[in-house]
Structures are given as C-alpha cells and as structure tokens.
Design an enzyme around this catalytic site. Sequence first.
Site, mmCIF file in Angstrom:
data_model
loop_
_atom_site.group_PDB
_atom_site.id
_atom_site.type_symbol
_atom_site.label_atom_id
_atom_site.label_comp_id
_atom_site.label_asym_id
_atom_site.label_seq_id
_atom_site.Cartn_x
_atom_site.Cartn_y
_atom_site.Cartn_z
ATOM 1 N N LYS A 180 0.865 -1.179 0.000
ATOM 2 C CA LYS A 180 0.000 0.000 0.000
ATOM 3 C C LYS A 180 0.901 1.229 0.000
ATOM 4 O O LYS A 180 2.054 1.157 0.429
ATOM 5 C CB LYS A 180 -0.859 -0.017 1.270
ATOM 6 C CG LYS A 180 -2.112 0.791 1.172
ATOM 7 C CD LYS A 180 -3.294 -0.014 0.672
ATOM 8 C CE LYS A 180 -4.515 0.866 0.528
ATOM 9 N NZ LYS A 180 -5.705 0.139 0.120
ATOM 10 N N GLY B 9 -21.356 6.103 5.163
ATOM 11 C CA GLY B 9 -20.441 6.535 4.098
ATOM 12 C C GLY B 9 -20.992 6.150 2.727
ATOM 13 O O GLY B 9 -20.804 5.031 2.265
ATOM 14 N N VAL B 10 -21.721 7.104 2.107
ATOM 15 C CA VAL B 10 -22.248 6.820 0.767
ATOM 16 C C VAL B 10 -21.374 7.534 -0.269
ATOM 17 O O VAL B 10 -21.795 8.474 -0.940
ATOM 18 C CB VAL B 10 -23.751 7.171 0.616
ATOM 19 C CG1 VAL B 10 -24.610 5.980 0.958
ATOM 20 C CG2 VAL B 10 -24.159 8.370 1.465
ATOM 21 N N GLY B 11 -20.129 7.070 -0.340
ATOM 22 C CA GLY B 11 -19.187 7.584 -1.334
ATOM 23 C C GLY B 11 -19.191 6.662 -2.540
ATOM 24 O O GLY B 11 -20.226 6.090 -2.901
ATOM 25 N N VAL C 187 -18.054 3.632 -3.120
ATOM 26 C CA VAL C 187 -18.487 2.245 -2.899
ATOM 27 C C VAL C 187 -19.875 2.199 -2.246
ATOM 28 O O VAL C 187 -20.755 1.443 -2.669
ATOM 29 C CB VAL C 187 -17.463 1.475 -2.027
ATOM 30 C CG1 VAL C 187 -17.943 0.060 -1.758
ATOM 31 C CG2 VAL C 187 -16.103 1.436 -2.708
HETATM 32 P P1 NAD Z 1 -14.977 7.549 -0.801
HETATM 33 O O1 NAD Z 1 -14.012 8.553 -0.318
HETATM 34 O O2 NAD Z 1 -15.504 7.649 -2.192
HETATM 35 O O3 NAD Z 1 -16.250 7.479 0.160
HETATM 36 C C1 NAD Z 1 -16.174 7.586 1.541
HETATM 37 C C2 NAD Z 1 -17.413 8.325 2.026
HETATM 38 O O4 NAD Z 1 -17.377 8.348 3.444
HETATM 39 C C3 NAD Z 1 -17.490 9.771 1.542
HETATM 40 O O5 NAD Z 1 -18.776 10.041 1.019
HETATM 41 C C4 NAD Z 1 -17.185 10.577 2.799
HETATM 42 O O6 NAD Z 1 -17.861 11.833 2.815
HETATM 43 C C5 NAD Z 1 -17.712 9.659 3.868
HETATM 44 N N1 NAD Z 1 -17.112 9.893 5.185
HETATM 45 C C6 NAD Z 1 -15.820 10.173 5.488
HETATM 46 N N2 NAD Z 1 -15.669 10.324 6.806
HETATM 47 C C7 NAD Z 1 -16.880 10.121 7.353
HETATM 48 C C8 NAD Z 1 -17.371 10.129 8.680
HETATM 49 N N3 NAD Z 1 -16.564 10.361 9.717
HETATM 50 N N4 NAD Z 1 -18.678 9.872 8.871
HETATM 51 C C9 NAD Z 1 -19.492 9.617 7.830
HETATM 52 N N5 NAD Z 1 -19.096 9.608 6.566
HETATM 53 C C10 NAD Z 1 -17.802 9.850 6.323
HETATM 54 O O7 NAD Z 1 -14.248 6.144 -0.583
HETATM 55 P P2 NAD Z 1 -14.653 4.734 -1.185
HETATM 56 O O8 NAD Z 1 -13.783 4.452 -2.355
HETATM 57 O O9 NAD Z 1 -16.133 4.649 -1.324
HETATM 58 O O10 NAD Z 1 -14.155 3.751 -0.028
HETATM 59 C C11 NAD Z 1 -14.910 3.601 1.158
HETATM 60 C C12 NAD Z 1 -14.187 2.668 2.106
HETATM 61 O O11 NAD Z 1 -14.014 1.403 1.475
HETATM 62 C C13 NAD Z 1 -12.767 3.123 2.498
HETATM 63 O O12 NAD Z 1 -12.512 2.701 3.815
HETATM 64 C C14 NAD Z 1 -11.884 2.363 1.545
HETATM 65 O O13 NAD Z 1 -10.581 2.166 2.065
HETATM 66 C C15 NAD Z 1 -12.630 1.054 1.439
HETATM 67 N N6 NAD Z 1 -12.348 0.321 0.210
HETATM 68 C C16 NAD Z 1 -12.578 0.895 -0.986
HETATM 69 C C17 NAD Z 1 -12.294 0.183 -2.145
HETATM 70 C C18 NAD Z 1 -12.553 0.780 -3.502
HETATM 71 O O14 NAD Z 1 -12.488 0.037 -4.497
HETATM 72 N N7 NAD Z 1 -12.861 2.048 -3.599
HETATM 73 C C19 NAD Z 1 -11.783 -1.116 -2.062
HETATM 74 C C20 NAD Z 1 -11.584 -1.684 -0.805
HETATM 75 C C21 NAD Z 1 -11.862 -0.944 0.320
#
Ligand code: NAD
Length: 349
Positions: free
Chosen positions: A79, A178-180, A182
Amino acid sequence: MESRELPVDGWHKVVHFTDEKTGLNAIISVHDATLGPACGGCRIFPYENFEAALEDVKNLSRGMTFKNALGGIPFGGGKAVIIADAKKDKTPELLRSFGEAVASLDGLYYTAEDSGVTEADMQTIRSVTKYAAGIDAGGVGGNPSPFTSRGVWRGVQAAARHKLGAQSLKGVRVAILGVGAVGMELGRLIHEEGGELVVADVNQAAVDEACDRFGATAVAPEDAIAADVDVFAPCALGGSINKDSIDRLKAKIVAGAANNQLKTRDMDQNLFDRGVLYAPDYVINAAGVISVGLEILGTWTEDGLSKRIDKIDDTLTNIFKRADEDKRPTGAIADVMALEAIARGKEAA
Ligand code: NAD
C-alpha cells in the site's frame, strides 16, 4: 527525490520518499511478497503527522497481504500513502513524482486507486511507471470501486443468508455509513433487490442523493451504528467498531467496504461474543483489487471477474461455517485461511 528505507519488523520493505520540488511526502509499504509482487492502492490523506501515516500504511499493507491471498490473486500485500490534502495539494507534478517512487522499486509494488486518488490520477502516474493499474483500457479493468461495491453486495447477501436465513435482501434493513464511491453503488444494488436503507455521511449532498434515489432514511454519522437495522455496513473510514461504539450496535451483522473496520483486534472476539456476524473486511471488500490483479496479469474479462466476485460469497460462507464449528470469531478464521493460502503458495513456488 530522496528515499529512505525504514526498518520495520515483520514487513518486507517500507520506504519513505520525499521530493522538495513537487512536495511529495509518501510512504510505500510492502508487507509481504511471498505470493508475488505487492499490489494495493495509494491513499492521499492529510495525516496529522508522519507516525500516523506510517501506522496507517503499515496496517493497510498487512491487510492487503491477507486480502490478496484469500482473493486468490498471485500478489503480495502493499500500500502507499501520500501525506497531502487531495483537494488542495494534488498536482500532476506530485502524482508523477509518486509514479517515479513506484518505478524506483522495480516492480516490487503495483499501485492503484484508493481514497483521494481517481482513475485520471492513475493515468498520470502511469505516464511515468508501468506499475500502475486500475485504468480502463477499452472496457477492460478500470476504477475498482464499482467492482468493490458488487463484491460487498454479494457479501451482505451471504451474511444475511447465514445469519437471518434470508434468501434475498428483500425487506432486509441495512445502514450504510459513508455513501461515497463504494457505499452509494452498494446502496443502489441493495435498493434494487428490495432492501431498506438507512444512510449517513458527513457529505450532505451524498445523503440527499441516497434519500432521493433509494428512499433511504438519513441519520447522523454517529448514530448509524445505533440504527435499528439488520446489517451495519461501514463504508467510510476505518475504526467504526471500537470500544466506545460497540455497545450501541443494534445490527446482528456487520458487513461493509471499509478497510480496518475494527479499531482494535479484540473487537473481533467482542462481536462474536455478542452473537454479531462480522464479514471480515478484507474478504468482503476484495473485488476491487481482484479486478486490478486480473488487469495486471492481462487476464481481465467481465465474465471472469464476475465469477471471482461470486466466489466472495463462497469464501465468506466457508468462514462463517468454520467460525460456527470452531466457536471462534470470523476475523480470526479469515486470518488462518489467508495464512494457509500463503503457505500453499510458498510450497508451490
Ligand atoms: P470515498 O471517499 O468515495 O467514500 C467515503 C465516504 O465516506 C465519503 O462520502 C465521505 O464523505 C464519507 N465519510 C468520510 N468520513 C466520514 C465520517 N466520519 N462519517 C461519515 N461519513 C464519512 O471512498 P470509497 O472508495 O467509497 O471507499 C470507502 C471505504 O471502502 C474506504 O474505507 C476504503 O478504504 C474502502 N475500500 C474501498 C475500495 C474501492 O475500491 N474504492 C476497495 C476496498 C476498500
């Protein structure tokens, strides 16, 4: 660029890179390279200090070793973190100098997207190193997030089947923290299957979108864990299950995308003792890196990836059954299975 190897016990290679000209301050951590070169995303985050960044990249790279092993791809765990604010500090120069850092490891580490890094950023990084993936090449591979969502959805189904006897997610209540990238797509998949959603995010626009599109109910981020639901799906940052929050958990299942969902290792046993079924994070969220791995190997096909994603359901179901039989928590069982996979890889080498 300056590079300095940091001696870290139990890790294969950890290197700190700095470049005054571009502002690069990054750490690449390779935890293990038994099964092949290390593969894992690059996160851009404004860590409070160097120690916090080092701790994060160490934990994340260790998680990748287990994730890649159980995901069935021939890669070790690695990483990278860039200590910076993605909104303010991310420049093409910074990304290219990170690419040069990756290139300097001569293929020991393949990078891809993580928080703060987009597919366009990966293309910039790729312009200086071939060891960058997660880039769509005419419908092959690309941004791992939608695949991760799909894998997590399959994992929620597996957990609901095992714990609730539910043959589908129709009527199953899920709280997504967390509705980002993923979490939003996970919400869509659950909603389309007839699940009921509670959502929380610090980003109000994302919450509004989920409420509009999926008829979700909004709660404050700190209350998501206490929502009266069947499944708690942490999809924001790590550590949401911790000694202060666990007493408020109402769901009987924890199954979400976030890495390092359990703040401390004892939370695994704690969830087990409470009768909560935990889908180990690095198993349920592996689909993105599986896609990246197939892309690097040059064997990516939509059908092949779908089959691999379906296997996440099988792997989790095996873990759940073994945990029941052995009366041990699911996280510990997953670790044992990952170590078994690494040992098999070592023997075959
Ligand atoms: P992202 O940044 O697109 O989404 C994260 C969301 O969480 C955002 O909408 C953000 O506003 C919200 N957030 C942040 N802090 C917060 C808090 N304290 N309270 C509430 N909401 C909060 O990230 P992502 O790509 O959707 O990834 C989400 C998680 O999944 C991360 O932990 C990431 O490491 C993990 N992950 C992602 C992937 C991938 O393919 N993207 C793969 C494996 C693991």
